[in-house]
Design an enzyme around this catalytic site. Structure first.
Site, PDB file in Angstrom:
ATOM      1  N   HIS A 112       1.099  -1.317   0.244  1.00  0.00           N
ATOM      2  CA  HIS A 112       0.588  -0.109   0.178  1.00  0.00           C
ATOM      3  C   HIS A 112       0.819   1.269  -0.458  1.00  0.00           C
ATOM      4  CE1 HIS A 112      -4.401   1.701   1.133  1.00  0.00           C
ATOM      5  NE2 HIS A 112      -3.183   2.641   1.052  1.00  0.00           N
ATOM      6  N   HIS A 158       1.092   4.473  -2.814  1.00  0.00           N
ATOM      7  CA  HIS A 158       0.749   6.359  -3.492  1.00  0.00           C
ATOM      8  C   HIS A 158       1.611   7.137  -4.426  1.00  0.00           C
ATOM      9  CE1 HIS A 158      -3.918   5.816  -2.034  1.00  0.00           C
ATOM     10  NE2 HIS A 158      -3.304   5.141  -0.648  1.00  0.00           N
ATOM     11  N   ASP A 209       1.443   9.043  -5.739  1.00  0.00           N
ATOM     12  CA  ASP A 209       1.294  10.691  -5.907  1.00  0.00           C
ATOM     13  C   ASP A 209       1.862  11.137  -4.058  1.00  0.00           C
ATOM     14  OD1 ASP A 209      -1.150   9.331  -5.120  1.00  0.00           O
ATOM     15  OD2 ASP A 209      -2.184  11.361  -5.862  1.00  0.00           O
ATOM     16  N   GLY A 245     -10.207   7.364  -1.675  1.00  0.00           N
ATOM     17  CA  GLY A 245     -10.853   9.075  -1.593  1.00  0.00           C
ATOM     18  C   GLY A 245     -12.298   8.530  -0.446  1.00  0.00           C
ATOM     19  N   HIS A 272      -9.780   0.496  -0.140  1.00  0.00           N
ATOM     20  CA  HIS A 272      -9.367   1.407   0.612  1.00  0.00           C
ATOM     21  C   HIS A 272     -10.909   1.843   1.684  1.00  0.00           C
ATOM     22  CE1 HIS A 272      -6.632   2.980  -1.068  1.00  0.00           C
ATOM     23  NE2 HIS A 272      -6.367   3.381  -0.120  1.00  0.00           N
ATOM     24  N   GLU A 289     -10.940   3.077   7.935  1.00  0.00           N
ATOM     25  CA  GLU A 289      -9.957   3.744   7.600  1.00  0.00           C
ATOM     26  C   GLU A 289     -10.547   4.973   8.770  1.00  0.00           C
ATOM     27  OE1 GLU A 289      -6.831   6.503   5.920  1.00  0.00           O
ATOM     28  OE2 GLU A 289      -7.892   5.827   5.022  1.00  0.00           O
ATOM     29  N   ASP A 298       1.914   3.779   3.126  1.00  0.00           N
ATOM     30  CA  ASP A 298       0.912   5.076   2.400  1.00  0.00           C
ATOM     31  C   ASP A 298       1.210   6.006   1.349  1.00  0.00           C
ATOM     32  OD1 ASP A 298      -2.049   5.386   1.656  1.00  0.00           O
ATOM     33  OD2 ASP A 298      -2.581   6.863   3.703  1.00  0.00           O
TER      34      ASP A 298
END
Length: 375
Positions: free
Chosen positions: A19, A21, A23, A180, A207, A210, A316
């Site tokens: 996991h 990202h 970006d 998101g 996701h 969380e 993350d």
């Protein structure tokens, strides 16, 4: 096994990352350089200043400021050249940190402002990753990196993005994800995409658990068929000790006795997740920033690991959290009492749960992870 888990030893440990990202892991120097090329205004004009701004914004407690950080990273990822560079550097940075397998995720629909098509976005990222793998191998740090294509859960493109992922399944895309805001955007809004992916025998994670609780996890698993849970930290809401929710007990999980752990009672959803070995993609530092956990010592990852859920350790967003896989391991060792056996377990768990063919997962476990931890 080595008796002292020094930072140097931890950095050399072979790691598996599920996991992360794309970006959320850029180098500040790259953001500065690419922003200058496209005329994008940044909140700081030096590498040190920009890095400090990202860290301060991510730790501010303000969701607005936290989300603003992604405005700047995504802004420099709107060309094929920018995407390829970011992907290449991601691979190099992970390899330098001892990662031997990683799945990097990103949302192609967020990279169309420069005129690229969805397919061109994916191709640019894959080109960068292959180049990064080659450079890492030349440097003596071989790594395998696959990608997860993500759809934004507040948008209406999940079926289109799912089809995009399947089109590129033989070029490095190994899975699908939705990301998101959870609240107000349940995973069941994207059932069409998940049904399509199952028909295509394609892997996907969601996701869930969380920022939102058990209903989000339940929908992701029972309605959508998620193979893994992105974060899944709120599964702890379904655990009790002597009739008291474990989240209401002030003693950090790292300090619980074996008797306390063995007395924990699992609700039906938590028991299902554990029994089915559904992987939890847990990200301690990020969860602290978003308020999903109060501290590293009190992060549910330790209790869930002791209860033998299939826990995995992840980063993350490396830039926003100022972290790496080595740092996440160091924090758990220093603040939650983890030892080498815990690090071995989450590393093996991650490879067991990777969206790779079985024989390739086994090869990495047997030839890269176990030799380090078992010698």
């Amino acid at each position: 096994m080595p008796e002292s888990l020094t930072p140097e030893l931890i950095k050399t440990a072979p790691k598996a990352l599920l996991h992360d990202h794309l970006d959320g892991g850029l180098r500040p120097a790259t953001i500065l350089e690419l922003s200058e090329q496209i005329g994008h205004e940044l909140p700081a004009d030096t590498v040190e200043g920009l890095g400090a701004w990202f860290a301060e914004s991510a730790d501010s407690g303000s969701l607005v400021r936290y989300l603003e950080t992604f405005d700047h990273t995504i802004a420099v990822m709107q060309t094929a050249e920018g995407l390829a560079r970011v992907a290449r550097e991601c691979v190099e940075d992970l390899a330098a940190d001892g990662v031997v397998y990683a799945e990097s995720r990103y949302a192609p629909e967020q990279h169309l402002a420069g005129g690229l098509s969805l397919d061109e976005v994916v191709t640019a990222v894959e080109d960068g990753i292959r180049e990064g793998e080659a450079l890492a191998a030349e440097a003596g740090r071989p790594i395998r990196v696959d990608t997860l294509v993500t759809a934004m859960r507040h948008a209406a493109k999940s079926r289109e993005i799912a089809e995009l992922a399947v089109r590129h399944r033989d070029a490095g895309v190994t899975g699908f994800d939705i990301a998101g805001a959870e609240a107000g955007f349940p995973p069941t809004r994207h059932l069409d995409a998940f049904e399509y992916l199952r028909r295509e025998n394609f892997h996907f994670t969601i996701h869930a658990g969380e920022a939102f609780g058990l209903p989000s996890i339940w929908e992701a698993i029972q309605w959508c068929g998620a193979e893994r849970l992105g974060h899944g930290v709120r599964i702890v809401d379904d655990l009790t000790l002597d009739g008291v929710p474990v989240t209401e007990i002030e003693t950090p999980y790292a300090d619980w006795s074996p008797e306390q752990v063995s007395a924990v009672q699992l609700g039906r959803l938590a028991a299902y997740v554990r029994d089915r070995r559904i992987p939890l993609e847990m990200c301690p530092s990020s969860n602290l920033q978003t308020g999903a956990a109060p501290s590293i010592a009190a992060h549910p990852i330790t209790l869930l690991d002791r209860l033998r859920f299939r826990v995995t350790l992840n980063t993350d967003n490396r830039l926003m959290s100022g972290t790496s896989m080595s740092r996440e391991m160091e924090l758990l060792v220093a603040e939650a009492g983890w030892g080498l056996r815990h690090l071995r377990r989450v590393s093996v768990n991650a490879m067991k749960s990777a969206f790779l063919p079985f024989d390739q997962r086994l090869e990495i476990i047997e030839n890269k992870i176990k030799p380090f931890y078992d010698d």
